[in-house]
Enzyme design. Structure first.
Site: not given
Length: 482
Positions: A179, A231-233, A235-236, A287
């Site tokens: 994705k 990705g972002s923390t 979202a993680g 990042c």
């Protein structure tokens, strides 16, 4: 203008469930670059079904490792042949400066080669010598594919993030639904073209541009065995909770707020020249960048002055121009997010050395931010603790090495970092004390043979090399009597 009105599902180009195409616009001047199909939940269902069928009944997981390696080598050669086109496409849709996207192409080759070597050297099945000589059975250890992998990547460096997940997943014999962000629709369709040409069997790979809601449908899908996310923390954390509920395998490469420690004996001009790339590459949208600069009090103003000169020397503008160092932010909301952090730094009492919240003159049509440097920053300020993801640096003073290590480790993140010193031995001694996944000494490049990943809120698991490949394998033990 490019029109891509089909989705790459299970190795075939098919019509999307919904015919509406997304306009892809240049972050430089908002011109229309192309229109590309986007995936919805029904398209995800088709892709997972194809991947499930290919894994459970198809040849790919049962193919000899050497045959899988040969297909990955073929894909890598095809990618190398179109490197200039790939770099230009990423620059156009992302706003990444051309020097950065071109430089990244050989890095992709190194990344793939490191995975290939790991696959070549791996003992896919071995008999383990018994620790007890009296046992009367053999212990056989096998490494097998996990199953269907849902790989979800961000927009900032799409080919690198995709390569970091697809290469080991496919070498291990998994099937994959990748994705990608809508912003990367054009370059990721090129990626699909290359894999189709490389000769993957049907069902093994799908590449779907889609929004966040569709991402959650994918990672929550009962047909998925492993989630691989960058990705972002924030979202993680959500993904980790879903994986925990469903007991799926998961690897997370998340955010960072990395520190560069300039020791008292460092060559300041060399350190600042290195931080030009280590702190501001890809428009600050990476990042791993070292955006907290830790400087000794005895040389603080010298370092701040050198950083000011460096930041002000960077050309901001059209990413297609060869002398541009900093291009636009990828979207207008990202531009406003970075500007709001600059305003926050001023409100928190940091000294604005150069830059600021103003948009560069003549670039008002694009998503531009003026590269900004703050001094007199306390590590407790939000601009020192939160990931800004733009061309913003903060300089923090420290008293001695112990203080520098304390400040560097005083972060919820632990992804990257750097140490600058006149001697490698002194720098290494400090590097060993940092609670972070990767540390560079005196501006050395990152390794694709060693593991990459984060401590603390910067993630779970590792990518690259042997450990990166291991993250896509299950270990099975078989015993048999003599």
């Amino acid at each position: 203008m490019i029109i891509r009105d089909r989705l790459f599902v299970g190795g075939r180009w098919v019509a999307p469930n919904t015919p509406n195409l997304l306009d892809i616009r240049s972050p430089h001047d908002q011109s229309l670059l192309g229109r590309v199909a986007q995936a919805g939940d029904a398209d995800v269902d088709r892709a997972v079904e194809a991947a499930r069928e290919a894994f459970d009944h198809g040849p790919w997981p049962r193919t000899e490792p050497a045959e899988r390696q040969e297909i990955i080598r073929r894909w890598n050669k095809l990618r190398e042949a179109r490197a200039d086109e790939i770099a230009a496409t990423i620059s156009a849709e992302n706003g990444s400066a051309g020097w950065f996207t071109r430089m990244g192409q050989p890095f992709l080759t190194r990344q793939v080669n490191a995975y290939l070597r790991a696959a070549e050297e791996l003992r896919w099945e071995e008999i383990v010598e018994p620790s007890d000589p009296s046992v009367s059975f053999d212990t056989i250890v096998r490494r097998e594919a996990i199953g269907v992998v849902a790989a979800v990547i961000p927009w900032n460096s799409p080919f690198s993030a995709a390569t970091a997940k697809l290469t080991p997943a496919l070498l291990a014999g998994n099937t994959v639904v990748l994705k990608v962000s809508p912003e990367n629709s054009l370059s990721m369709m090129l990626l699909a073209d290359l894999f189709a040409e490389a000769g993957l069997p049907d069902g093994v790979l799908s590449i779907l541009p889609a929004d966040r809601e569709t991402s959650e449908h994918l990672i929550s899908h009962p047909g998925v065995d492993k989630i691989a996310f960058t990705g972002s923390t924030r979202a993680g954390r959500r993904i980790a909770s879903i994986a925990g509920e469903q007991l799926k395998r998961v690897s997370l490469e998340l955010g960072g707020k990395s520190a560069a420690i300039i020791l008292e004996d460092a060559d300041v001009p060399a350190a600042v020249a290195g931080l030009r790339f280590g702190s501001l590459a890809n428009n600050g949208e990476a990042c791993i960048l070292q955006t907290r600069i830790l400087a000794p009090r005895g040389r603080y103003e010298e370092i701040v002055g050198a950083l000011k000169e460096m930041v002000e020397s960077l050309k901001v503008g059209d990413p297609a121009e060869p002398d541009t160092f900093v291009g636009p932010m990828i979207r207008a909301d990202q531009q406003q997010r970075v500007i709001s952090y600059i305003e926050l730094g001023i409100a928190e009492g940091a000294r604005l050395v150069t830059g600021g919240p103003r948009i560069p003159v003549g670039l008002e049509r694009g998503n531009y931010v003026t590269p900004t440097l703050f001094a007199d920053v306390d590590n407790g300020m939000r601009v020192a603790q939160e990931e800004i993801f733009g061309p913003v640096l903060v300089v923090i003073a420290y008293d001695d090495e112990d203080d520098a290590v304390r400040i560097a480790n005083d972060s919820e993140y632990g992804l990257s970092g750097g140490v600058w010193s006149a001697t490698d031995e002194r720098a290494l001694a400090v590097a060993r004390r940092l609670r972070t996944g990767t540390v560079t000494v005196n501006g050395s490049p990152m390794s694709f043979d060693g593991p990459f990943g984060g401590f603390k809120a910067s993630g779970i698991g590792r990518e690259y090399g042997k450990l990166g490949l291991a993250g896509y394998l299950e270990n099975k033990t078989v015993t048999r009597n003599h």
